[in-house]
Design a protein around this motif. Sequence first.
Motif, PDB file in Angstrom:
ATOM      1  N   MET A   7       0.819  -1.219   0.000  1.00  0.00           N
ATOM      2  CA  MET A   7       0.000   0.000   0.000  1.00  0.00           C
ATOM      3  C   MET A   7       0.855   1.272   0.000  1.00  0.00           C
ATOM      4  SD  MET A   7      -3.306  -0.660  -0.027  1.00  0.00           S
ATOM      5  CE  MET A   7      -4.183   0.643   0.818  1.00  0.00           C
ATOM      6  N   VAL A   8       2.135   1.133   0.274  1.00  0.00           N
ATOM      7  CA  VAL A   8       2.993   2.307   0.301  1.00  0.00           C
ATOM      8  C   VAL A   8       3.208   2.881  -1.090  1.00  0.00           C
ATOM      9  CG1 VAL A   8       5.278   1.245  -0.039  1.00  0.00           C
ATOM     10  CG2 VAL A   8       5.040   3.222   1.481  1.00  0.00           C
ATOM     11  N   LYS A   9       2.762   2.143  -2.118  1.00  0.00           N
ATOM     12  CA  LYS A   9       2.961   2.607  -3.495  1.00  0.00           C
ATOM     13  C   LYS A   9       1.711   3.283  -4.083  1.00  0.00           C
ATOM     14  CE  LYS A   9       6.196  -1.189  -4.336  1.00  0.00           C
ATOM     15  NZ  LYS A   9       6.482  -2.407  -5.160  1.00  0.00           N
ATOM     16  N   ILE A  10       0.645   3.399  -3.304  1.00  0.00           N
ATOM     17  CA  ILE A  10      -0.620   3.872  -3.890  1.00  0.00           C
ATOM     18  C   ILE A  10      -0.573   5.327  -4.308  1.00  0.00           C
ATOM     19  CG2 ILE A  10      -2.025   2.216  -2.611  1.00  0.00           C
ATOM     20  CD1 ILE A  10      -2.750   4.454  -0.694  1.00  0.00           C
ATOM     21  N   PHE A  11       0.390   6.090  -3.792  1.00  0.00           N
ATOM     22  CA  PHE A  11       0.424   7.518  -4.113  1.00  0.00           C
ATOM     23  C   PHE A  11       1.248   7.820  -5.359  1.00  0.00           C
ATOM     24  CE2 PHE A  11       3.318   6.576  -0.529  1.00  0.00           C
ATOM     25  CZ  PHE A  11       4.523   6.664  -1.200  1.00  0.00           C
ATOM     26  N   ALA A  12       1.689   6.791  -6.070  1.00  0.00           N
ATOM     27  CA  ALA A  12       2.561   6.993  -7.233  1.00  0.00           C
ATOM     28  C   ALA A  12       1.889   7.837  -8.317  1.00  0.00           C
ATOM     29  CB  ALA A  12       3.001   5.648  -7.801  1.00  0.00           C
ATOM     30  N   ASN A  13       0.552   7.723  -8.428  1.00  0.00           N
ATOM     31  CA  ASN A  13      -0.175   8.455  -9.470  1.00  0.00           C
ATOM     32  C   ASN A  13      -0.902   9.686  -8.925  1.00  0.00           C
ATOM     33  OD1 ASN A  13       0.539   6.560 -11.487  1.00  0.00           O
ATOM     34  ND2 ASN A  13      -1.109   5.204 -10.806  1.00  0.00           N
ATOM     35  N   MET A  14      -0.361  10.253  -7.875  1.00  0.00           N
ATOM     36  CA  MET A  14      -0.981  11.435  -7.258  1.00  0.00           C
ATOM     37  C   MET A  14       0.011  12.591  -7.268  1.00  0.00           C
ATOM     38  SD  MET A  14      -2.785   9.549  -4.009  1.00  0.00           S
ATOM     39  CE  MET A  14      -3.849   8.126  -4.244  1.00  0.00           C
ATOM     40  N   PRO A  15       0.232  13.226  -8.407  1.00  0.00           N
ATOM     41  CA  PRO A  15       1.278  14.244  -8.516  1.00  0.00           C
ATOM     42  C   PRO A  15       1.023  15.508  -7.697  1.00  0.00           C
ATOM     43  CG  PRO A  15      -0.068  14.212 -10.494  1.00  0.00           C
ATOM     44  CD  PRO A  15      -0.488  13.027  -9.684  1.00  0.00           C
ATOM     45  N   HIS A  16      -0.247  15.761  -7.329  1.00  0.00           N
ATOM     46  CA  HIS A  16      -0.575  16.995  -6.623  1.00  0.00           C
ATOM     47  C   HIS A  16      -0.605  16.826  -5.103  1.00  0.00           C
ATOM     48  CE1 HIS A  16      -1.538  18.751 -10.490  1.00  0.00           C
ATOM     49  NE2 HIS A  16      -2.383  17.768 -10.731  1.00  0.00           N
ATOM     50  N   LEU A  17      -0.291  15.633  -4.618  1.00  0.00           N
ATOM     51  CA  LEU A  17      -0.380  15.353  -3.188  1.00  0.00           C
ATOM     52  C   LEU A  17       0.629  16.196  -2.409  1.00  0.00           C
ATOM     53  CD1 LEU A  17      -2.227  13.328  -1.701  1.00  0.00           C
ATOM     54  CD2 LEU A  17      -0.268  11.791  -1.549  1.00  0.00           C
ATOM     55  N   VAL A  18       0.136  16.898  -1.391  1.00  0.00           N
ATOM     56  CA  VAL A  18       1.020  17.695  -0.537  1.00  0.00           C
ATOM     57  C   VAL A  18       0.980  17.225   0.917  1.00  0.00           C
ATOM     58  CG1 VAL A  18       0.955  19.761  -1.966  1.00  0.00           C
ATOM     59  CG2 VAL A  18      -0.776  19.441  -0.205  1.00  0.00           C
ATOM     60  N   ASP A  19      -0.095  16.514   1.315  1.00  0.00           N
ATOM     61  CA  ASP A  19      -0.219  15.972   2.670  1.00  0.00           C
ATOM     62  C   ASP A  19      -0.479  14.477   2.583  1.00  0.00           C
ATOM     63  OD1 ASP A  19      -0.147  18.210   4.646  1.00  0.00           O
ATOM     64  OD2 ASP A  19      -1.743  18.958   3.352  1.00  0.00           O
ATOM     65  N   LEU A  20       0.307  13.677   3.293  1.00  0.00           N
ATOM     66  CA  LEU A  20       0.121  12.219   3.262  1.00  0.00           C
ATOM     67  C   LEU A  20       0.329  11.657   4.662  1.00  0.00           C
ATOM     68  CD1 LEU A  20      -0.236   9.496   1.802  1.00  0.00           C
ATOM     69  CD2 LEU A  20       2.228   9.519   1.352  1.00  0.00           C
ATOM     70  N   THR A  21      -0.692  10.923   5.149  1.00  0.00           N
ATOM     71  CA  THR A  21      -0.603  10.219   6.425  1.00  0.00           C
ATOM     72  C   THR A  21      -1.044   8.781   6.215  1.00  0.00           C
ATOM     73  OG1 THR A  21      -1.097  12.218   7.708  1.00  0.00           O
ATOM     74  CG2 THR A  21      -1.437  10.111   8.807  1.00  0.00           C
ATOM     75  N   MET A  22      -0.210   7.822   6.633  1.00  0.00           N
ATOM     76  CA  MET A  22      -0.551   6.401   6.520  1.00  0.00           C
ATOM     77  C   MET A  22      -0.268   5.735   7.863  1.00  0.00           C
ATOM     78  SD  MET A  22       0.794   5.551   2.649  1.00  0.00           S
ATOM     79  CE  MET A  22      -0.380   4.197   2.402  1.00  0.00           C
TER      80      MET A  22
END
Length: 928
Positions: A742-757
């Motif tokens: 699941m650590v790879k799910i943000f690969a297609n989110m170029p605009h992400l500025v905040d991430l909490t997992m």
Amino acid sequence: MFPLRYQQLHAPAHFLFVATPFSAYDILFWEQIEGIHSSMAESTVSAVVGNIAGLVIEETKFLCAITLQVATLKNDLMRLQGYLKDADSRRRSGNDARAATLVIQIRAAAYEAETVIQAADHMEKRNRLKNGFLGAISRYARLPTDTTTIREIGIEIECVRSKLSEIFASIESLEIVDIGNSNVVEDEPPEELSILQKTIEEDIVMVGFRGDFTEVVEKLVDKENNTLSAVSIVAIGGAGKTTLSRKIYSRMSKHFEIVAWVTASQMFKGIDLLKDILKQIVDDIEEYKLIDQMSEYEVGKKINDFLMQKRYLVVLDDLCEVDTWEQINTTLKIFPDANNGSRVILTTKKKDVADHVEMRNFVHTLKHLDEEESWELFSSKALPSYNRPAINYVHAFEEIGRKLARKCNGLPLALAVLGAYLSKNLNLQTWSDIELGWPVSTNETPQMMRDILARSYKGMPNSYFRSCLLSLATFPEDDIIFVSDLIQLWIVESFIPHTPIHTQEETAHIYVTGLAERSLVQVVEISKAHGWIEKIKIHDNVRQWCIEEARQDGQAGAPSSSSDTMLSYRTSFQNTSAQTLQATTANLRSFFGFGLSSVIVDPKLRLLRVIHVQDSSLKNFNKVIGGCTHLTYLKLRNCKDVSIPSSVGQLLYLQSIDLRGTELEKVVPNSLWDIPTLKHVYVSKVTPPARSSLQPTELLTLALNLDSAGTEYPYHAMAAFLAQMARLTSLTLIVNSMPAEMVKIFANMPHLVDLTMYEFHVLDKLPESHHFPQKLRRLCLYARTINEDPLPILQKLPCLVVLVLKGYGGQTMSCSTQGFPELQELELARNFNTKEWRMQFGSMRKLTSLKLGNFSKMKELPQALLHTNLGYLELTSTFLISQQDSTLKELKRRKCKVNDQYKSNGRMDLVMQGQYQVDMSKYRLTRG
């Protein structure tokens, strides 16, 4: 299908109801005030015109039968905008009641026009979602019911146009002139937030209160007095009681084992105040969850038993009544005296409340500022040091400014607001006119404050801005308001215009900053990650003025119960119990509720656009939600007895849904994901669909607590679902034992500025840095075990400002020269087995805050920390780092604030329970 003729064109008034406690008993006092009146009328008509234009452009084919009618209706509304300013000016003069009625009529007609057109638009969108035979027919032909609806829409439009014709006739008879659209929005940026931050820090120094600060602190730390004692700070509203107390509270927290702050004026009953105290001091998660079910005696005893073992500091801010003090301490004795130096701070406007405290009590009366102190505060706002070099004739401004400062009678709030207003009007003639025209009546403090606030309000650049300020009166007194929530609310309520340069979110942030610059809101916290204001509160005096300003057009009254039928668009209920809230009007658009107990809301409220309820128990509320097809904003925070109906998927205009901390009776239906307009989602008890007819690809914010959805969770479905969210800027996932992939799910989110997992079971290695979103500014990664050092990967992220990591189990961690170029806050928490931190000089140059937790094997701090901007260091369970460590000693010598006595309150796991939200600005847990 909902009926179209659900409102009459009889020009209803626009009221905001605020229900507040009248006494400690279950007697309710209802204030009827006109909500966001004519200042909002301009922005209302502008927003409606824009919304109708958007609908018509999108649905031209469907609306072909009534396109001409809609176009004419839109043109009529646009024409009306030009007359609003003149009509409002006459209304404010107080001599033309017909002009006041006209403003109300214009707003009512605009709202009805939007409702009628949106009804047709909703039908078309709903038909698209239909499956099977009926779905095919509705997409290629018109069903009989749809034909009937279109005919009814045409009739309704003609009714609105007829009403507009009457309005134009009134305009002609009243000789109201078209003076153009006064609602121009300038894309002028506010002051730099770094400058605002500096100004806020200067305010915290508390001009004129340095002596008060020292005197109160001396009483709190008096080592010769170990008996329980109180310090009562007494002063009128606006004198700075809360500001002083907050500074003292912040500075003194580390001297006490337990601290708690409660604002008494918010509480309807003593029991509510007691529960608030207990929630702040209790450590046990299970016990915390039971607090709301406890009796008054049980809560009081729990507090007494807990505090008996600790040295504590409790602040009771804005205690208004003697009865409240008697209830919480004289009767229940919640503040025990263990002869250990515990203290209570009490602020109040009434000296008799302070005199009634039955313990050793030092009463400190806050005096008004003297002439020099007044000038110091006034000039810091009106002529700030960073602005002076660009001001011509600064000495002339100072001469007039000193006269104006004297007229403010030493009241800090008046000095700050007037000074901030004049900083926007650096014109000698303007300053001189204000000084010479200062009315004699203004020497009376309450009237002076009202006049100054009115001047600041009138000087705002447009009606959108003014509407944003007045909307803050909806919130409870002394409430801390999260700006992210507020901005979403402003946008859906059409208080934020579309501009060519900025997005609506950016414009809203500019407005928040503008309110802070004008000293009309108090800044509680600024986000390190983003640089924008994150939390605000509104001063009691400003809030009361906003209510009075909104009341001007209303026929003020005090109905004795909620069963009284009044015409309203915006309603706020606060601290009511055992009530049935009837439909105050069929036209109600925004419903707010705070601290509602056993309240049943009338399901006839079909036109609601906004539902905002906090800390409440609601019965059968799913019936209300299911019928509100116009709903754009649904916030049920920390509520009980809530279920989301299966018809939620038919809320085709819903932009924001927030269920954080709410106890849901069942899983949120998957039809939620069919809503194409969703932008902000905060939910638990939900599963993503494996396949959906529509995907909410407009999502900007997604926060999911998946633990409560069940033990078997389709992670592959989640990954596939999230892969479509290309516009996300903020993502929070709370999952027990999240799989490593699941650590790879943000690969297609170029605009992400905040991430909490939160939280992985085992993470062997993080993806390479180029797989992370390169705009990432804040990253929170929690794992039970991280096997490979994550710092060499994360140090390459170019924009990372805040980083929180938990669970690295390696012996060494390292970061190289030029690593973490923008990092300001670093927290390494729990389960770190690191012995050595290899940090090269040149790494983390901008670091200002460092928190190290459970570093049980590390013996020394890296010397490279001395080459950063470190100003705060927190050490939790770092047993082997000696006070004689050379780096630690040097940091202390350089005045770095070191907290090595910090004790975790054990509440991190409450994130998993949905009881707390992550306060991302400081990565601490705050009550929702």
